[in-house]
Design a protein around this motif. Structure first.
Motif, PDB file in Angstrom:
ATOM      1  N   GLU A 264      65.772  48.842  10.947  1.00 40.25           N
ATOM      2  CA  GLU A 264      66.271  47.664  11.636  1.00 40.25           C
ATOM      3  C   GLU A 264      66.339  47.940  13.138  1.00 40.25           C
ATOM      4  N   SER A 265      65.780  47.031  13.928  1.00 37.95           N
ATOM      5  CA  SER A 265      65.752  47.216  15.385  1.00 37.95           C
ATOM      6  C   SER A 265      67.170  47.220  15.951  1.00 37.95           C
ATOM      7  N   PRO A 266      67.439  48.130  16.922  1.00 40.63           N
ATOM      8  CA  PRO A 266      66.515  49.067  17.581  1.00 40.63           C
ATOM      9  C   PRO A 266      66.469  50.436  16.899  1.00 40.63           C
ATOM     10  N   GLY A 267      67.103  50.571  15.741  1.00 38.43           N
ATOM     11  CA  GLY A 267      67.211  51.880  15.100  1.00 38.43           C
ATOM     12  C   GLY A 267      68.587  52.473  15.333  1.00 38.43           C
ATOM     13  N   PHE A 268      68.664  53.794  15.252  1.00 40.59           N
ATOM     14  CA  PHE A 268      69.943  54.496  15.376  1.00 40.59           C
ATOM     15  C   PHE A 268      69.928  55.394  16.606  1.00 40.59           C
ATOM     16  N   LEU A 269      71.002  55.365  17.335  1.00 42.14           N
ATOM     17  CA  LEU A 269      71.178  56.275  18.457  1.00 42.14           C
ATOM     18  C   LEU A 269      71.251  57.689  17.895  1.00 42.14           C
ATOM     19  N   ILE A 270      70.288  58.506  18.239  1.00 39.93           N
ATOM     20  CA  ILE A 270      70.103  59.766  17.539  1.00 39.93           C
ATOM     21  C   ILE A 270      71.312  60.697  17.632  1.00 39.93           C
ATOM     22  N   ASP A 271      71.972  60.715  18.766  1.00 39.57           N
ATOM     23  CA  ASP A 271      73.110  61.618  18.948  1.00 39.57           C
ATOM     24  C   ASP A 271      74.354  61.169  18.191  1.00 39.57           C
ATOM     25  N   ARG A 272      74.365  59.912  17.713  1.00 39.75           N
ATOM     26  CA  ARG A 272      75.546  59.382  17.038  1.00 39.75           C
ATOM     27  C   ARG A 272      75.256  59.014  15.582  1.00 39.75           C
ATOM     28  N   PHE A 273      74.067  59.406  15.080  1.00 30.38           N
ATOM     29  CA  PHE A 273      73.671  59.020  13.736  1.00 30.38           C
ATOM     30  C   PHE A 273      74.694  59.469  12.696  1.00 30.38           C
ATOM     31  N   HIS A 274      75.210  60.688  12.850  1.00 32.24           N
ATOM     32  CA  HIS A 274      76.159  61.222  11.871  1.00 32.24           C
ATOM     33  C   HIS A 274      77.480  60.451  11.841  1.00 32.24           C
ATOM     34  N   GLU A 275      77.714  59.589  12.848  1.00 29.01           N
ATOM     35  CA  GLU A 275      78.925  58.779  12.885  1.00 29.01           C
ATOM     36  C   GLU A 275      78.666  57.349  12.410  1.00 29.01           C
ATOM     37  N   SER A 276      77.411  57.008  12.150  1.00 29.86           N
ATOM     38  CA  SER A 276      77.063  55.621  11.824  1.00 29.86           C
ATOM     39  C   SER A 276      77.543  55.249  10.423  1.00 29.86           C
ATOM     40  N   PRO A 277      77.859  53.970  10.193  1.00 29.09           N
ATOM     41  CA  PRO A 277      78.270  53.513   8.861  1.00 29.09           C
ATOM     42  C   PRO A 277      77.218  53.806   7.794  1.00 29.09           C
ATOM     43  N   LEU A 278      75.927  53.698   8.172  1.00 28.73           N
ATOM     44  CA  LEU A 278      74.867  53.974   7.201  1.00 28.73           C
ATOM     45  C   LEU A 278      74.928  55.418   6.729  1.00 28.73           C
ATOM     46  N   PHE A 279      74.999  56.351   7.676  1.00 31.67           N
ATOM     47  CA  PHE A 279      75.049  57.765   7.307  1.00 31.67           C
ATOM     48  C   PHE A 279      76.278  58.060   6.443  1.00 31.67           C
ATOM     49  N   LEU A 280      77.428  57.563   6.845  1.00 32.66           N
ATOM     50  CA  LEU A 280      78.666  57.843   6.109  1.00 32.66           C
ATOM     51  C   LEU A 280      78.598  57.284   4.694  1.00 32.66           C
ATOM     52  N   SER A 281      78.030  56.087   4.567  1.00 31.07           N
ATOM     53  CA  SER A 281      77.899  55.483   3.243  1.00 31.07           C
ATOM     54  C   SER A 281      76.891  56.239   2.379  1.00 31.07           C
ATOM     55  N   LEU A 282      75.745  56.584   2.981  1.00 32.94           N
ATOM     56  CA  LEU A 282      74.731  57.350   2.247  1.00 32.94           C
ATOM     57  C   LEU A 282      75.272  58.711   1.817  1.00 32.94           C
ATOM     58  N   ASN A 283      75.916  59.379   2.723  1.00 31.76           N
ATOM     59  CA  ASN A 283      76.438  60.710   2.447  1.00 31.76           C
ATOM     60  C   ASN A 283      77.427  60.678   1.281  1.00 31.76           C
ATOM     61  N   ASP A 284      78.317  59.695   1.302  1.00 29.52           N
ATOM     62  CA  ASP A 284      79.307  59.557   0.229  1.00 29.52           C
ATOM     63  C   ASP A 284      78.619  59.250  -1.098  1.00 29.52           C
ATOM     64  N   TYR A 285      77.629  58.369  -1.058  1.00 32.04           N
ATOM     65  CA  TYR A 285      76.915  57.982  -2.284  1.00 32.04           C
ATOM     66  C   TYR A 285      76.136  59.161  -2.867  1.00 32.04           C
ATOM     67  N   LEU A 286      75.446  59.911  -2.005  1.00 31.70           N
ATOM     68  CA  LEU A 286      74.632  61.040  -2.468  1.00 31.70           C
ATOM     69  C   LEU A 286      75.505  62.167  -3.014  1.00 31.70           C
ATOM     70  N   ASN A 287      76.657  62.368  -2.418  1.00 29.10           N
ATOM     71  CA  ASN A 287      77.577  63.386  -2.931  1.00 29.10           C
ATOM     72  C   ASN A 287      78.013  63.058  -4.348  1.00 29.10           C
ATOM     73  N   LYS A 288      78.274  61.780  -4.610  1.00 21.09           N
ATOM     74  CA  LYS A 288      78.664  61.362  -5.959  1.00 21.09           C
ATOM     75  C   LYS A 288      77.509  61.546  -6.939  1.00 21.09           C
ATOM     76  N   LYS A 289      76.294  61.351  -6.439  1.00 15.55           N
ATOM     77  CA  LYS A 289      75.097  61.519  -7.282  1.00 15.55           C
ATOM     78  C   LYS A 289      74.660  62.979  -7.368  1.00 15.55           C
ATOM     79  N   ASN A 290      75.285  63.836  -6.572  1.00 14.92           N
ATOM     80  CA  ASN A 290      74.917  65.253  -6.514  1.00 14.92           C
ATOM     81  C   ASN A 290      73.432  65.419  -6.193  1.00 14.92           C
TER      82      ASN A 290
END
Length: 523
Positions: A264-290
Motif C-alpha cells: 500500500e502506497s507509500p509503503g513503510f518507513l524503514i526505520d520504524r517498521f518494527h513499530e508499525s501496526p502491521l508488524f506488531l499484528s503479524l509478529n503476534d499472529y506468527l508467534n501463536k502459529k509458531n
C-alpha cells in the motif's frame, strides 16, 4: 532484397524463436544460426550494411516470437525491448563479419564465440540490462541435458550452442561446394551435441538426496496487479493472509508470500517498521502459529537535505528526497525483522537508466514523471535471512532470478536454500511467466539449491536441486503448497568461480580485436 538472402535471414529468426522455452523444440537451437552465418559468408564482401540489415531482421523475428508478451505490460516497453535488443545483437554480428575478413578460420570461430559471450555478459550489467534471451537459457526445459551447469553456469550452454552451430555451418558449406553430405562433419556435430548430454545424465544419476529438510508453506494469493492489488490496504491484505494461513497452511518452519505483498502506497518507513501496526499484528499472529514469514513489501526512507543522499534518491520538493525500495523481510520469533532490498531492477519500471547522466540534462520532474514513478533503491550486498532454527535462506526478488552469477552471491553468503518471491501477473497467461519459472530451474542446477517460489498469480512452485519442479500451483489460482524442501551447504564450482567462461572469452575477444586493429594500422 535478394529472395535467397531473405530466406536465410527469416529462417534463422524463425528457428531461434521456435527453439525457445517453454513451447519450443529445443534441438533447433543447434542449427538456428547456420542460415544467418551462411548468409554472412555470401554477402561479407558486398556490404556491411547488408550484413547488418539481414541479421537485424533475423534477431527481430527471434525477439518478437519469444518476448511479444511484454505488450501486456506496456506497448512501449515491448517495442523498446525488441527493437533495441535486436539492434545490439545485429551490431555484435556485424562486428564478427567485419573483423573476420582479416582472420583465418580458427580465429573467426574464436571471435564469433567470444564476442557473443562478451555481449551476453555486458547485457547482465549495463543499465538497460535484458538477458532474457541469453543462449544458455534455451535449455531451461531440458534440465537433464544441463546438469553440468553446476560447473559452467548458463554460459556453458551459450558456448555449446555457438560451437555446434559453427560445426553445422562447416558441414553445410561442404555440402554447397560438393553437393555431397560430409558424414565426418555431420557426425562430429552430433557428437558435440551428444557428449555433454551423456555427461549430464551421469551427473544426474550420481546426485544424492538431501539429508536435512525444512517445512515450508508457499502462498499464492492470486491478486490481480492491475485491477485489485493496489486498491487493497495492508490491513485488508493482512486479513486475507490470516484467512489463507488458517484455512490452508499446515505446521511449517516458514511461510513464503510473494513480491510486494504488502505494498500500500507509500509503503513503510524503514526505520520504524518494527513499530508499525502491521508488524506488531503479524509478529503476534506468527508467534501463536509458531512460524515465521518471508514476504515482499515496499519500504521508503526520507532525507531532509539540500543535497542528494544516495545514488538512487528521488527529489520530491524543497530539499526533500526519498528512497523507495522493493524489498523482502523475514519476521521470526527471536530476532528483529531482517530486510533485503531488490537490487536487480526492471528497466523503466523500477529504475531510470543512467539517471546520474540524464538527471542534470532532463531535470528531476521529467525523470520522476511528476513524482508518480520513482526509481527504486538498491543495496550493494546480497542479504541472507536466518530462521530461528539456524537455516539460512537467500531472498531473491523477481527479476533477480534471471542473473546466474548474481544469485551465487547468496550462496557465498551462506544460503542453504533459495526463496524466489515474484509477481508475474503483469504478463497475463503468456510465455512470460512460464519462461520466468523455467529459468529458475537453471539457478537450482547452478547452485545445487532447492528453490521455494512464491508468485502472486502463479506459478508458485517447489524446485529441487536437480532443476525439477516437485510441486506447482497453476496460473491464476489461489492456493498454498505445504511441503518439505532440502537444505545443503554444498558449494558448486560455478558458485566458487562464477562466469569464468566469460573471463576467458573476454581475453580472446580483446586479443583478437587488438590484433585486428594492429594489423589494419600496419597495412
Amino acid at each position: 532484397m535478394n529472395k535467397n538472402y531473405l530466406f536465410y535471414s527469416v529462417l534463422s529468426g524463425i528457428l531461434l524463436g521456435l527453439s525457445w522455452p517453454t513451447y519450443g523444440l529445443t534441438i533447433l537451437i543447434f542449427i538456428s544460426f547456420v542460415p544467418l552465418l551462411y548468409l554472412e559468408k555470401l554477402i561479407r564482401n558486398d556490404s556491411s550494411l547488408k550484413v547488418f540489415l539481414y541479421s537485424y531482421l533475423s534477431f527481430f523475428i527471434w525477439n518478437s516470437i519469444t518476448t511479444w508478451w511484454l505488450i501486456y505490460s506496456t506497448f512501449f516497453g515491448m517495442s523498446f525491448a525488441i527493437i533495441v535488443n535486436s539492434l545490439l545483437m545485429a551490431l555484435v554480428f556485424l562486428s564478427y563479419s567485419i573483423i573476420s575478413k582479416k582472420l583465418n578460420k580458427k580465429l573467426s570461430i574464436i571471435y564469433w564465440v567470444s564476442s557473443w559471450i562478451v555481449f551476453e555478459k555486458f547485457h547482465l550489467y549495463w543499465d538497460f540490462s535484458w538477458p532474457w534471451l541469453n543462449l544458455g537459457n534455451v535449455f531451461s526445459e531440458k534440465t537433464l541435458w544441463i546438469q553440468w551447469y553446476e560447473y559452467t553456469g548458463s554460459f556453458g550452454g551459450t558456448l555449446w550452442v555457438l560451437i555446434v552451430n559453427y560445426l553445422f555451418l562447416l558441414a553445410y558449406n561442404s555440402y554447397t561446394k560438393t553437393k555431397n553430405i560430409d558424414i565426418i562433419k555431420i557426425s562430429s556435430s552430433i557428437l558435440v551435441i551428444s557428449i555433454p548430454i551423456i555427461i549430464s545424465l551421469l551427473i544426474y544419476s550420481f546426485q544424492q538426496d538431501d539429508k536435512e529438510y525444512i517445512s515450508v508453506a508457499v502462498l499464492q494469493p492470486n491478486i490481480d496487479p492491475y485491477t485489485e492489488k493496489y486498491g487493497k490496504t495492508n490491513i485488508s491484505i493482512l486479513q486475507d493472509f490470516k484467512s489463507l494461513v488458517d484455512s490452508s497452511v499446515k505446521s511449517s518452519d516458514v511461510i513464503i508470500a510473494p513480491e510486494t505483498y504488502f505494498s500500500e502506497s507509500p509503503g513503510f518507513l524503514i526505520d520504524r517498521f518494527h513499530e508499525s501496526p502491521l508488524f506488531l499484528s503479524l509478529n503476534d499472529y506468527l508467534n501463536k502459529k509458531n512460524s515465521q514469514l518471508l514476504s515482499g513489501i515496499q519500504f521508503y526512507k526520507i532525507y531532509n537535505s539540500s543535497l542528494k543522499k544516495s545514488e538512487t534518491s528521488n527529489y520530491i520538493k524543497d530539499s526533500l528526497w526519498i528512497d523507495v525500495y522493493n524489498s523482502s523481510f523475514l519476521i521470526s520469533k527471536n530476532q528483529n525483522p531482517q530486510i533485503y532490498h531488490k537490487s536487480k531492477l526492471v528497466v523503466g519500471v523500477e529504475n531510470m537508466p543512467y539517471k546520474n547522466i540524464l538527471e542534470p540534462l532532463l531535470g528531476n520532474t521529467l525523470l520522476n514523471m511528476g513524482g508518480t514513478v520513482l526509481s527504486r533503491g538498491t543495496q550493494p550486498n546480497r542479504s541472507v535471512f536466518k530462521l530461528d532454527n539456524g537455516v539460512k535462506i537467500g531472498p531473491i526478488i523477481c527479476y533477480e532470478s534471471v542473473y546466474g552469477e548474481y544469485v551465487t552471491e547468496y550462496i557465498r553468503n551462506g544460503a542453504q536454500v533459495l526463496a524466489i518471491i515474484t509477481n508475474d501477473g503483469w504478463w497475463n497467461e503468456s510465455q512470460g511467466y512460464k519462461q520466468h519459472l523455467s529459468y529458475a530451474k537453471i539457478r537450482s542446477i547452478e547452485t545445487r539449491r532447492n528453490i521455494i517460489r512464491s508468485a502472486n498469480t502463479g506459478s508458485s512452485a517447489i524446485i529441487n536441486k536437480k532443476g525439477e519442479i516437485i510441486e506447482k500451483i497453476g496460473y491464476n489460482q489461489a492456493g498454498v503448497i505445504n511441503s518439505k524442501t532440502g537444505i545443503t551447504n554444498l558449494v558448486t564450482v560455478y558458485v566458487k568461480y562464477g562466469d569464468f567462461i566469460f573471463r576467458f572469452s573476454l581475453f580472446f575477444f580483446t586479443v583478437i580485436v587488438l590484433y585486428y586493429f594492429g594489423k589494419k594500422k600496419k597495412i
